[in-house]
Design a protein around this motif. Sequence first.
Motif, PDB file in Angstrom:
ATOM      1  N   ALA A   1       0.834  -1.208   0.000  1.00  0.00           N
ATOM      2  CA  ALA A   1       0.000   0.000   0.000  1.00  0.00           C
ATOM      3  C   ALA A   1       0.867   1.256   0.000  1.00  0.00           C
ATOM      4  O   ALA A   1       0.588   2.220  -0.723  1.00  0.00           O
ATOM      5  N   SER A   2       1.937   1.245   0.798  1.00  0.00           N
ATOM      6  CA  SER A   2       2.837   2.398   0.848  1.00  0.00           C
ATOM      7  C   SER A   2       3.523   2.607  -0.490  1.00  0.00           C
ATOM      8  O   SER A   2       3.566   3.736  -1.018  1.00  0.00           O
ATOM      9  N   LEU A   3       4.052   1.540  -1.084  1.00  0.00           N
ATOM     10  CA  LEU A   3       4.758   1.648  -2.367  1.00  0.00           C
ATOM     11  C   LEU A   3       3.821   2.153  -3.460  1.00  0.00           C
ATOM     12  O   LEU A   3       4.187   3.041  -4.256  1.00  0.00           O
ATOM     13  N   CYS A   4       2.603   1.603  -3.512  1.00  0.00           N
ATOM     14  CA  CYS A   4       1.641   2.035  -4.536  1.00  0.00           C
ATOM     15  C   CYS A   4       1.288   3.506  -4.374  1.00  0.00           C
ATOM     16  O   CYS A   4       1.198   4.253  -5.365  1.00  0.00           O
ATOM     17  N   ALA A   5       1.092   3.938  -3.130  1.00  0.00           N
ATOM     18  CA  ALA A   5       0.738   5.342  -2.894  1.00  0.00           C
ATOM     19  C   ALA A   5       1.857   6.271  -3.349  1.00  0.00           C
ATOM     20  O   ALA A   5       1.605   7.309  -3.965  1.00  0.00           O
ATOM     21  N   PHE A   6       3.106   5.909  -3.058  1.00  0.00           N
ATOM     22  CA  PHE A   6       4.231   6.738  -3.515  1.00  0.00           C
ATOM     23  C   PHE A   6       4.299   6.775  -5.044  1.00  0.00           C
ATOM     24  O   PHE A   6       4.605   7.812  -5.636  1.00  0.00           O
ATOM     25  N   LEU A   7       4.001   5.647  -5.689  1.00  0.00           N
ATOM     26  CA  LEU A   7       4.002   5.612  -7.158  1.00  0.00           C
ATOM     27  C   LEU A   7       2.886   6.475  -7.735  1.00  0.00           C
ATOM     28  O   LEU A   7       3.053   7.098  -8.801  1.00  0.00           O
TER      29      LEU A   7
END
Length: 306
Positions: free
Chosen positions: A194-200
């Motif tokens: 979830a964190s990685l997707c949000a940053f992307l």
Amino acid sequence: MAVLPARPLLQLTRQELVLIFITMVWGGTFLVVHRAMAHSGPFFFVGLRFATAALLLACFFWRYLRALTWLEVRAGTLIGVAIAGGYGLQTWGMQTISSSQSAFLTALYVPVVPLLQWLILRRPPGIMAWIGIALAFCGLILVAGPQQGGLALNAGESATLLSTLAIAAEIILISRFAGQVDVRRVTLIQLLVASLCAFLFMIPNGETLPALSMPLVLSATGLGAASALIQITMNWAQRSVSPVRATVIYAGEPVWAGVVGRIAGERLPAAALLGGALIVCGVIVSELRLRRRKAVPGRTPQEPQG
């Protein structure tokens, strides 16, 4: 004529009581997120929030990752993408709409969950569950619905509506994999994803890195801890709580958001108090089951409803 012994009208399990508690925590996050938008872009804040949550859980559960399975990676990835979509779109919408509008629109996932459950898991809800959801949804309209006229679907409201599909998918996916995965490992994976997707998502949204102010750091840390608690509790409790029951419990989120707003200086109107009562009734009704009588010669036994 003999009948089956009746179950208590209201019987909450330990898991359901815990879900009620985390719903209180969940409802309290709306005001914090809304105010955090003055210090950060939406997707960076969501990414920072879940990165903090993942870091907190990693401090306790890193040793369990040695037994990580591909099923847990798959489950955590799918749930993490749903979380990023739900929270990301909801937070993006809070840039242009009020917290009460956001709470109302987000609550539309309540009737979406049983429909997705029916389509994906092939588990049609019982009649009492449908009645409970209907009562809870009517209560949500009174508690968090706008007080003036109808809703004009601007960009923020449209994004929030789309977030309800992702939130409903998250609940369904958690129930789909519950019992097959280790709660600690899958929760850590989904928070990281979830964190990685949000940053992307920052890239197509054109976001830049904000200055790390104290309000931003405190908001992200507090919400990160709350997110860690919420996600691991949902994964644990929904191993034995059905998606429909969980959804009706989560329907109390705007009520607790209203309580936090009251503490912050907002006043609940009479309609909101009535809405809160309807939501409580929805939770109670969803717990009821129509009992089946034992077969009597010459009569056809009736199936239980709900």
